[in-house]
Design an enzyme around this catalytic site. Sequence first.
Site, PDB file in Angstrom:
ATOM      1  CD  GLU A 149      -0.999 -10.909 -24.037  1.00 55.64           C
ATOM      2  OE1 GLU A 149      -1.704  -9.985 -23.563  1.00 55.64           O
ATOM      3  OE2 GLU A 149      -0.508 -10.869 -25.187  1.00 55.64           O
ATOM      4  CG  PHE A 152       8.390  -4.044 -32.347  1.00 57.49           C
ATOM      5  CD1 PHE A 152       7.669  -2.938 -31.893  1.00 57.49           C
ATOM      6  CD2 PHE A 152       7.688  -5.149 -32.797  1.00 57.49           C
ATOM      7  CE1 PHE A 152       6.286  -2.943 -31.893  1.00 57.49           C
ATOM      8  CE2 PHE A 152       6.301  -5.159 -32.805  1.00 57.49           C
ATOM      9  CZ  PHE A 152       5.593  -4.052 -32.352  1.00 57.49           C
ATOM     10  CD  GLN A 153       5.060  -6.768 -29.868  1.00 55.07           C
ATOM     11  OE1 GLN A 153       5.282  -7.885 -30.329  1.00 55.07           O
ATOM     12  NE2 GLN A 153       3.830  -6.299 -29.696  1.00 55.07           N
ATOM     13  CE  LYS A 166       9.687 -14.393 -35.335  1.00 57.26           C
ATOM     14  NZ  LYS A 166       9.138 -13.129 -35.888  1.00 57.26           N
ATOM     15  CG  MET A 206     -13.166  -5.172   1.320  1.00 59.83           C
ATOM     16  SD  MET A 206     -14.248  -5.773   2.639  1.00 59.83           S
ATOM     17  CE  MET A 206     -14.113  -7.551   2.397  1.00 59.83           C
TER      18      MET A 206
END
Lengths: 581, 191
Positions: free
Chosen positions: A49, A111-112, A161, A477
């Site tokens: 993602e 969940f999630q 959902k 760097m």
Amino acid sequence: MKVTGAQALFMALEREGVDVVFGIPGGAILPAYDPLIDSKVRHVLCRHEQGAGHAAEGYAWATGKVGVAMATSGPGGCNLVTPLADAKMDSVPIVAITGQVPTPVVGNDAFQEADITGITMPITKHNFLVKDANELVETIRAAFHIARTGRPGPVLVDIPKDVQLQEITWRWPEEVDLPGYKPTTKGNLKQVREAVKLILASERPVLYVGGGVIKADAAKELYRLAVDGRLPVVTTLMARGAFPDDHELALGMPGMHGCYAAVTAMQKADLLVALGARFDDRVTGQLATFAPEAKVIHVDIDPAEIGKNRAADVPIVGDAKDVIAKLHTELKRRQEELGGPPDRSAWLATLERWKREHPLRYEQPADGPIKPQFAIQRLYEHAKDAIVVSGVGQHQMWASQFWRFSEPRTWINSGGLGTKGFAVPAALGAAAGRPDRRVIAIDGDGCFQMTAQELATSTTEKIPFITAIINNAHLGMVRQWQELFYEERYSQVYLSHEVPDYAKLAEAYGCVGLRAEHPEDVDAVIEKALSITDRSVVIDFRCDPREMVFPMVPAGASNDDIILGPEQIKPTKDPSEAPVA
Amino acid sequence: MNGNGNGRRLHTISVLVEDKPGVLTRVAGLFAARGFNIDSLAVGPTAEPGLSRMTIVVQVDRKPLEQVVKQLNKLINVIKIVELEPGEAVERELMLVKVRAEGETRARVLEICDVFRVRVLDVTHKTLTIEGTGTPEKLQALLELLRDFGIVELARTGRIALARGDVGIRDRGRRLKAVGERGPEWTGGGV
């Protein structure tokens, strides 16, 4: 017409002109992925993602349109956090659409589940949790409006959902109703006249051009203002390409690793005309000693930027395109009355001398190793028309320094947040948005390994671009700072030239892997890479780990104390003791 | 609570916001992210449906206040912000205080209540619970006196305020007091 929330989502995206979204499906966004199959919107299936988020950013940078990323709830949304923060800092217009657990279980640690609107509140321009599908379409409309107007930025829309499954009557709202959101876009004419007075009175003016000029598509207006007013221009890291580097009035990039002429011109200026720039610490160095003699005209669409770091003598809130055009009209009118721009030949001659006496420089020994600047310069000579994307670190500074930009939206990088791993996915997004242009990611070996998985996306989705890895086997760097400021005590910066084998890794992802180990290989490898257009190419430039970025103004130091090259550094130990590969 | 030395003073900001979920978090989060302590914050509905008013008291210098007000104004749900200068606004706060008042001290506490014109809401053998309403300065003075008797507990609403005069927050000029000092460059809300 009856539709589900998910169908309405894609109908709304189509209405908003979205042609591509970058994303990954998952449980809570599943309903949205079904109508996607029948939609005109192209979905690019990313591998992470974070990649989808940066791809949306790269798309937005390259096209000027709103980039879109999609992800599921919980970890999906959490992985968008870095791109959202990046887009907030660099004012990149993106819309992130995330699935959420169904409304009845929101707040139950389902969940999630993650409170993604809570998490992203400080790193988005605005965000929404849609609790009723009847509000979904107007929310999408508002999200795009907020993302693309005013000071652009990221907007997240979280859709549970059950809301995606809820049946509603399709209706497209003609207007967006946001009573608390009315950006000022038109510059105040009285202020413009005050600004022009200052410009005409100034002997040592500098146009300090920031990313706002690119965002506002104001490069043409800027060109007219600079040329007709005979006003020298510095372009910040965010504004590279807003003004052609080859123009006589161009001084290059200011700031911590800016050109001597750009940095010193600002220090000695009696007038700074800041256009869509925000007096960032990387530009000003120590604020108290920055441009001590300069009056300031500050043009910005965001009133909060004006006076934040440096007081403005003439503040002008407005869109850069509108304000610069007005400044140009008024300046031209006044100059015609006065018989031309004021005589600033001494100032312009001084700037010319600084450019001549203190150019960017490096030495490429014929017997190697490859200097990073050499690899980048050769790339530029072979592919001047490319869109260049970079990660964060030394390679980013060298790319910005040594590429000669001539048009806007050909330079894409992570400026404000400084997000390593930005380049590969952002290049993917840029290439998806501009299939007509060659896209080259100039990346570091440290950066590359953070998001290299999107090469798989590039292959399977047939979105080819070139990645040139400036492989110096180090977190370069950080290594540079340890060399200069930590008595060469190198702590956790060594990565290895060989691990992974970047060419083999590229091949494994279905790309072409190339390698240059000696200066004489460089041209041939670049030519080979440019001859391939149907697949992505990764070039492993094995570079000198000891090369450092100069000029340099150490953090917190005054811009008057600019260090031009390694000879001005007093080594604390024998450089040969460095743990280089 | 009172403004004092070190260059800072209390500023009262009145913020008109859309009554949307999370708006309080956005406002409070912005203060926290920019490193400002909120002295008090009171929020409630306005006469217009869908709009709430927040009255925020913050102790801060003028320049950082200007920055935080500008940042607040960038919040999409924030419709209008005005700073209410002390002389130009009416300010009130309500507090409930439970104070020890046994035996002979009870009469002294009641006497103070009488002087301050505050009401007693609940009486026990050992305590009095008092409702105090007034300016923050008056409540502070009352508290100072009651402290001697022993305060059992205290609840305060935080300050609410309205500008004096005949116009509402919506009808005041688009320029905001806290940000418009530098001239007419600033005209709108949101960025």
